[in-house]
Design a protein around this motif. Structure first.
Motif, PDB file in Angstrom:
ATOM      1  N   VAL A 155       0.840  -1.202   0.000  1.00  0.00           N
ATOM      2  CA  VAL A 155       0.000   0.000   0.000  1.00  0.00           C
ATOM      3  C   VAL A 155       0.873   1.250   0.000  1.00  0.00           C
ATOM      4  CG1 VAL A 155      -1.709   1.313   1.305  1.00  0.00           C
ATOM      5  CG2 VAL A 155      -1.922  -1.174   1.119  1.00  0.00           C
ATOM      6  N   GLY A 156       1.957   1.211   0.790  1.00  0.00           N
ATOM      7  CA  GLY A 156       2.854   2.365   0.843  1.00  0.00           C
ATOM      8  C   GLY A 156       3.488   2.665  -0.495  1.00  0.00           C
ATOM      9  N   ALA A 157       3.920   1.615  -1.204  1.00  0.00           N
ATOM     10  CA  ALA A 157       4.532   1.805  -2.524  1.00  0.00           C
ATOM     11  C   ALA A 157       3.527   2.398  -3.501  1.00  0.00           C
ATOM     12  CB  ALA A 157       5.061   0.477  -3.051  1.00  0.00           C
ATOM     13  N   ALA A 158       2.285   1.922  -3.450  1.00  0.00           N
ATOM     14  CA  ALA A 158       1.263   2.443  -4.364  1.00  0.00           C
ATOM     15  C   ALA A 158       0.979   3.916  -4.088  1.00  0.00           C
ATOM     16  CB  ALA A 158      -0.021   1.627  -4.223  1.00  0.00           C
ATOM     17  N   ILE A 159       0.923   4.326  -2.819  1.00  0.00           N
ATOM     18  CA  ILE A 159       0.640   5.723  -2.482  1.00  0.00           C
ATOM     19  C   ILE A 159       1.799   6.634  -2.884  1.00  0.00           C
ATOM     20  CG2 ILE A 159       0.261   7.331  -0.574  1.00  0.00           C
ATOM     21  CD1 ILE A 159      -1.216   5.097   0.888  1.00  0.00           C
ATOM     22  N   SER A 160       3.027   6.261  -2.499  1.00  0.00           N
ATOM     23  CA  SER A 160       4.172   7.129  -2.760  1.00  0.00           C
ATOM     24  C   SER A 160       4.469   7.277  -4.250  1.00  0.00           C
ATOM     25  CB  SER A 160       5.417   6.604  -2.030  1.00  0.00           C
ATOM     26  OG  SER A 160       5.750   5.300  -2.477  1.00  0.00           O
ATOM     27  N   SER A 161       4.260   6.198  -5.016  1.00  0.00           N
ATOM     28  CA  SER A 161       4.572   6.256  -6.445  1.00  0.00           C
ATOM     29  C   SER A 161       3.556   7.083  -7.229  1.00  0.00           C
ATOM     30  CB  SER A 161       4.641   4.840  -7.026  1.00  0.00           C
ATOM     31  OG  SER A 161       3.391   4.187  -6.926  1.00  0.00           O
ATOM     32  N   ASN A 162       2.394   7.333  -6.632  1.00  0.00           N
ATOM     33  CA  ASN A 162       1.372   8.118  -7.314  1.00  0.00           C
ATOM     34  C   ASN A 162       1.203   9.514  -6.710  1.00  0.00           C
ATOM     35  OD1 ASN A 162      -0.228   6.334  -9.396  1.00  0.00           O
ATOM     36  ND2 ASN A 162       0.221   5.005  -7.653  1.00  0.00           N
ATOM     37  N   ALA A 163       2.152   9.902  -5.869  1.00  0.00           N
ATOM     38  CA  ALA A 163       2.113  11.224  -5.257  1.00  0.00           C
ATOM     39  C   ALA A 163       3.348  12.015  -5.672  1.00  0.00           C
ATOM     40  CB  ALA A 163       2.049  11.102  -3.733  1.00  0.00           C
ATOM     41  N   SER A 164       3.228  13.314  -5.714  1.00  0.00           N
ATOM     42  CA  SER A 164       4.359  14.176  -6.078  1.00  0.00           C
ATOM     43  C   SER A 164       5.376  14.212  -4.947  1.00  0.00           C
ATOM     44  CB  SER A 164       3.862  15.597  -6.367  1.00  0.00           C
ATOM     45  OG  SER A 164       2.924  15.587  -7.427  1.00  0.00           O
ATOM     46  N   ASP A 165       6.654  14.297  -5.312  1.00  0.00           N
ATOM     47  CA  ASP A 165       7.718  14.357  -4.314  1.00  0.00           C
ATOM     48  C   ASP A 165       7.505  15.536  -3.371  1.00  0.00           C
ATOM     49  OD1 ASP A 165       8.739  12.223  -5.595  1.00  0.00           O
ATOM     50  OD2 ASP A 165      10.534  13.218  -6.379  1.00  0.00           O
ATOM     51  N   GLY A 166       7.722  15.264  -2.080  1.00  0.00           N
ATOM     52  CA  GLY A 166       7.640  16.332  -1.094  1.00  0.00           C
ATOM     53  C   GLY A 166       6.261  16.573  -0.541  1.00  0.00           C
ATOM     54  N   THR A 167       5.241  15.918  -1.072  1.00  0.00           N
ATOM     55  CA  THR A 167       3.878  16.108  -0.566  1.00  0.00           C
ATOM     56  C   THR A 167       3.628  15.196   0.632  1.00  0.00           C
ATOM     57  OG1 THR A 167       2.958  14.423  -2.041  1.00  0.00           O
ATOM     58  CG2 THR A 167       3.074  16.682  -2.880  1.00  0.00           C
ATOM     59  N   PHE A 168       2.517  15.479   1.324  1.00  0.00           N
ATOM     60  CA  PHE A 168       2.167  14.664   2.490  1.00  0.00           C
ATOM     61  C   PHE A 168       1.968  13.206   2.103  1.00  0.00           C
ATOM     62  CE2 PHE A 168      -1.277  12.611   4.866  1.00  0.00           C
ATOM     63  CZ  PHE A 168      -0.704  12.560   6.137  1.00  0.00           C
ATOM     64  N   LEU A 169       1.251  12.969   0.991  1.00  0.00           N
ATOM     65  CA  LEU A 169       0.990  11.603   0.569  1.00  0.00           C
ATOM     66  C   LEU A 169       2.283  10.864   0.210  1.00  0.00           C
ATOM     67  CD1 LEU A 169      -2.271  11.859  -1.588  1.00  0.00           C
ATOM     68  CD2 LEU A 169      -1.989  10.782   0.656  1.00  0.00           C
ATOM     69  N   PHE A 170       3.230  11.600  -0.377  1.00  0.00           N
ATOM     70  CA  PHE A 170       4.511  10.967  -0.725  1.00  0.00           C
ATOM     71  C   PHE A 170       5.223  10.473   0.531  1.00  0.00           C
ATOM     72  CE2 PHE A 170       9.122  11.330  -1.148  1.00  0.00           C
ATOM     73  CZ  PHE A 170       9.357  10.450  -2.207  1.00  0.00           C
ATOM     74  N   TYR A 171       5.310  11.331   1.530  1.00  0.00           N
ATOM     75  CA  TYR A 171       6.001  10.942   2.767  1.00  0.00           C
ATOM     76  C   TYR A 171       5.216   9.875   3.529  1.00  0.00           C
ATOM     77  CZ  TYR A 171       9.352  14.725   2.143  1.00  0.00           C
ATOM     78  OH  TYR A 171      10.337  15.538   1.665  1.00  0.00           O
ATOM     79  N   PHE A 172       3.883   9.982   3.505  1.00  0.00           N
ATOM     80  CA  PHE A 172       3.061   8.985   4.191  1.00  0.00           C
ATOM     81  C   PHE A 172       3.230   7.612   3.537  1.00  0.00           C
ATOM     82  CE2 PHE A 172      -1.112   6.782   4.619  1.00  0.00           C
ATOM     83  CZ  PHE A 172      -1.077   6.590   6.000  1.00  0.00           C
ATOM     84  N   GLY A 173       3.177   7.578   2.202  1.00  0.00           N
ATOM     85  CA  GLY A 173       3.384   6.315   1.494  1.00  0.00           C
ATOM     86  C   GLY A 173       4.775   5.757   1.718  1.00  0.00           C
ATOM     87  N   SER A 174       5.791   6.630   1.698  1.00  0.00           N
ATOM     88  CA  SER A 174       7.168   6.181   1.942  1.00  0.00           C
ATOM     89  C   SER A 174       7.325   5.625   3.346  1.00  0.00           C
ATOM     90  CB  SER A 174       8.137   7.352   1.729  1.00  0.00           C
ATOM     91  OG  SER A 174       8.072   7.835   0.401  1.00  0.00           O
TER      92      SER A 174
END
Length: 701
Positions: free
Chosen positions: A54-73
């Protein structure tokens, strides 16, 4: 009359047979404990796998530096760290399994694991070359010695720049050889600017003791220590040594002068020394064994698609009734016996295949962003991954590779690796076919064999077991229903069908991974989310799973329907009795004419707790009493008991108490299949045994 030599020979033969029988009786309990040990870290993997996917799917579909990117990572790394440390988790689990969950043994196992890997780190170094052996080819195709010795100074060298027309930054183009003649023959080896031997991907080779040319993929960081990548094997052996040391020395009393180190303090000291020979054994053998396992993984992957998966499932499913399947699949899931990404790249030497890979990779990924070119070459992609994505590059084992690819699908995905002949998921995806629909349809077939007047009363039993199998992939409620009633149904019908499911999944290259079982939850996390989230696999790969399940559904239904009907298998509710409840202990004892004057254990707890204590007491009685019980343990679905004499165990009596799907007795090893209740039964049995043995001891005094 027999002569003396004949009698002596017969005695020796009888002793040998008796010894072999004794060894055979001890193997099952030992392997049973090992299988239970494997379940402890495996129990952690489902939640870790969900976080990773789930984390990989969220981070790969979010822009770098955004909340979703860090949350997914964050989610991704939380799951990834568990898989990155499987060796030490197995080490701790084995120590716990063989010492009745001793915390001291677990801590000792970690100490032993650090010591073993620390020894390897001290002796491990990269393969370097002597300056005098380095030759380089100039633009006019002539060969020239790169380094020249400073006159009068034996240990000083200088680079002969006057005869070279390119800089030191191009040193990867240089060729190392023991002489100019060898260099001219093209038999040299590439080196880097540190004068270390490197492979085609730019990764260095290592040396350990007298062994050179150890591939970079066989070296990894084990909890911060750079040492041999032994996967879970070394952890298992260290855990076993720690358990042995604990069991033997945890109550040892030393002389008064050194009495401070007595008891549990002595255990890590002994283990510290005991792992030294083990470390050397791994250093002597593992480089060769590791390369052999890698070769096996590559060779098995070259079998016609699906054949390797079919062979795997025949072996794996046949071990399920004995609870030993975890021991079988561990190397294939978590070591290079199941394949290696680095090896897949290194073995791809065909220029046509390399170009196909590069073209597909450029289509699937942001080639310009990753490499600065829209037309990447195979070597560029390989160097990118081996240099900047080392965890992905060094990943090995069918499940580990799948998880690493999902976590790094922006740089490498399953479609790319298909070109390299790496069919990730070949030892996993086949389970979805018979867990999603196959076994649930078998449950429906068994239910339809129940007389109509009894079907309503047993519908809940079959429906709950089938739905559990579909949703979570937990098959035991259904499997053990027919395993203990008619073993031929398991080996003659279920196992061949399950193997066909694997064959089809391998044939269609269905790369859907899983945690432990192939239920719908795992299909969503490791199939649908990676596909819709970051296109980690092709549509055929993810949806062919449903096609295989669709094929397995009627195959299981008709096979089980007619097998149960014409084989006259008395599945629950088919015996003509509308009351399908298991008999109570009172019913059983009354029918057997046994004494029903049970020993009461007084306590102030609730009636439900009293019932649990009473059930634990009766299980002890049916196992032959406290004097017959050696050890009590439990795994994911079974109560595992070691007894002195298996012949006195009353299997029917245990099953009559309710909750058990069946029982298996092999020598002194008893396994009772509960599917969850065993975790509540185990501690209460231990408590009752303690009370009974204390009372017996007090009476003797």
């Amino acid at each position: 009359m027999k002569n003396v030599s004949q009698k002596t020979g017969e005695k020796s033969s009888n002793k040998f047979v008796a010894k072999m029988k004794s060894m055979g009786k001890n193997i099952m309990p030992t392997l049973s404990k090992l299988s239970k040990a494997f379940l402890l870290p495996i129990a952690l993997l489902p939640i870790a796998g969900v976080f990773l996917g789930v984390g990989a799917a969220i981070s790969s579909n979010a822009s770098d530096g955004t909340f979703l990117f860090y949350f997914g990572s964050l989610l991704n790394k939380m799951g990834d760290v568990c898989f990155g440390n499987l060796p030490v988790l197995f080490c701790i689990s084995v120590a716990l399994a063989y010492t009745k969950d001793s915390g001291i043994a677990a801590l000792t196992a970690v100490v032993g694991f650090l010591v073993m890997n620390g020894m390897q780190a001290a002796l491990l170094h990269t393969n370097s070359v002597e300056q005098s052996t380095v030759y380089v080819q100039l633009q006019d195709n002539s060969w020239h010695q790169l380094y020249s010795q400073v006159a009068g100074q034996d240990n000083k060298w200088w680079i002969d720049w006057e005869n070279l027309n390119f800089g030191l930054q191009d040193i990867a183009k240089y060729v190392s050889a023991s002489s100019k003649n060898i260099a001219e023959a093209g038999e040299g080896v590439a080196i880097n600017s540190n004068l270390e031997y490197i492979d085609a991907a730019g990764s260095v080779y290592y040396s350990l003791l007298w062994i050179n040319w150890i591939p970079n993929g066989l070296i990894t960081s084990n909890i911060g220590v750079n040492s041999l990548n032994t996967g879970v094997f070394a952890g298992i052996f260290v855990g076993a040594i720690a358990a042995k040391c604990y069991n033997k020395f945890h109550d040892t009393q030393l002389p008064s002068a050194i009495s401070f180190f007595s008891g549990t303090k002595l255990v890590p000291i002994i283990t510290f020394v005991a792992v030294i020979p083990l470390s050397f054994i791994f250093m002597f053998l593992w480089p060769y064994l590791g390369m052999g396992l890698a070769a096996f993984g590559q060779a098995s992957g070259k079998l016609p698609y699906g054949v390797d998966s079919l062979i795997y499932e025949v072996a794996e499913r046949s071990l399920v009734p004995f609870g030993l399947h975890h021991v079988f699949y561990a190397p294939l899931w978590w070591t290079n016996a199941g394949g290696s990404i680095a090896e897949a790249f290194e073995k791809t030497v065909d220029p046509i295949v390399q170009q196909q890979f590069a073209d597909l990779w450029a289509k699937n990924h942001d080639a310009m962003g990753l490499l600065g070119t829209a037309d990447p070459k195979f070597d560029q992609i390989r160097n990118l991954i081996s240099t900047n994505y080392t965890d992905l590059w060094k990943s090995m084992g069918d499940q580990t590779m799948a998880y690493k690819v999902i976590a790094n699908s922006d740089v490498l995905n399953f479609k790319d690796l298909d070109i390299l002949g790496l069919n990730i998921g070949r030892f996993q995806a086949g389970k979805f076919g018979f867990m999603l629909l196959g076994l649930p349809m078998a449950g429906l077939a068994m239910w339809l064999n129940v007389p109509k007047e009894n079907r309503k009363s047993v519908m809940g039993i079959y429906f709950s077991a089938s739905f559990t199998c579909f949703l979570t992939g937990i098959t035991e409620p259904i499997e053990y229903t027919f395993l203990f009633l008619a073993p031929w149904l398991f080996y003659g019908v279920h196992m061949p069908l399950a193997s066909i499911s694997f064959l089809l999944s391998g044939l269609f290259r269905t790369h859907v991974s899983m945690t432990v079982s192939g239920g719908f939850i795992d299909y969503v996390v490791f199939g649908l989310i990676p596909f819709f989230g970051n296109k980690a696999m092709s549509a055929t790969s993810v949806f062919a799973i449903l096609g295989v399940a669709g094929i397995m559904a009627p195959a299981y239904f008709f096979s089980f329907y007619f097998a149960v009907k014409y084989g006259n298998v008395m599945v629950p509710g088919r015996d003509g009795n509308s009351d399908v409840k298991l008999a109570t202990k009172a019913d059983y004892k009354e029918a057997k004419g046994l004494n029903t004057d049970d020993t009461k254990i007084e306590n102030n707890k609730s009636s439900s707790e009293n019932a649990r204590i009473e059930k634990a007491t009766k299980i002890i009685e049916f196992l032959g009493g406290e004097a017959n019980i050696v050890d009590i343990d439990a795994c994911a679905s079974r109560l595992r008991v070691t007894v002195k004499d298996g012949s006195v165990v009353d299997k029917e009596g245990i099953i009559s108490l309710g909750g058990a799907n069946g029982a298996l007795i092999r020598g002194t090893n008893v396994q009772i299949v509960y599917g969850g209740e065993q975790e509540a039964i185990k501690p209460r049995m231990i408590k009752v045994l303690g009370q009974q043995r204390k009372a017996k001891k007090d009476k003797q005094v």
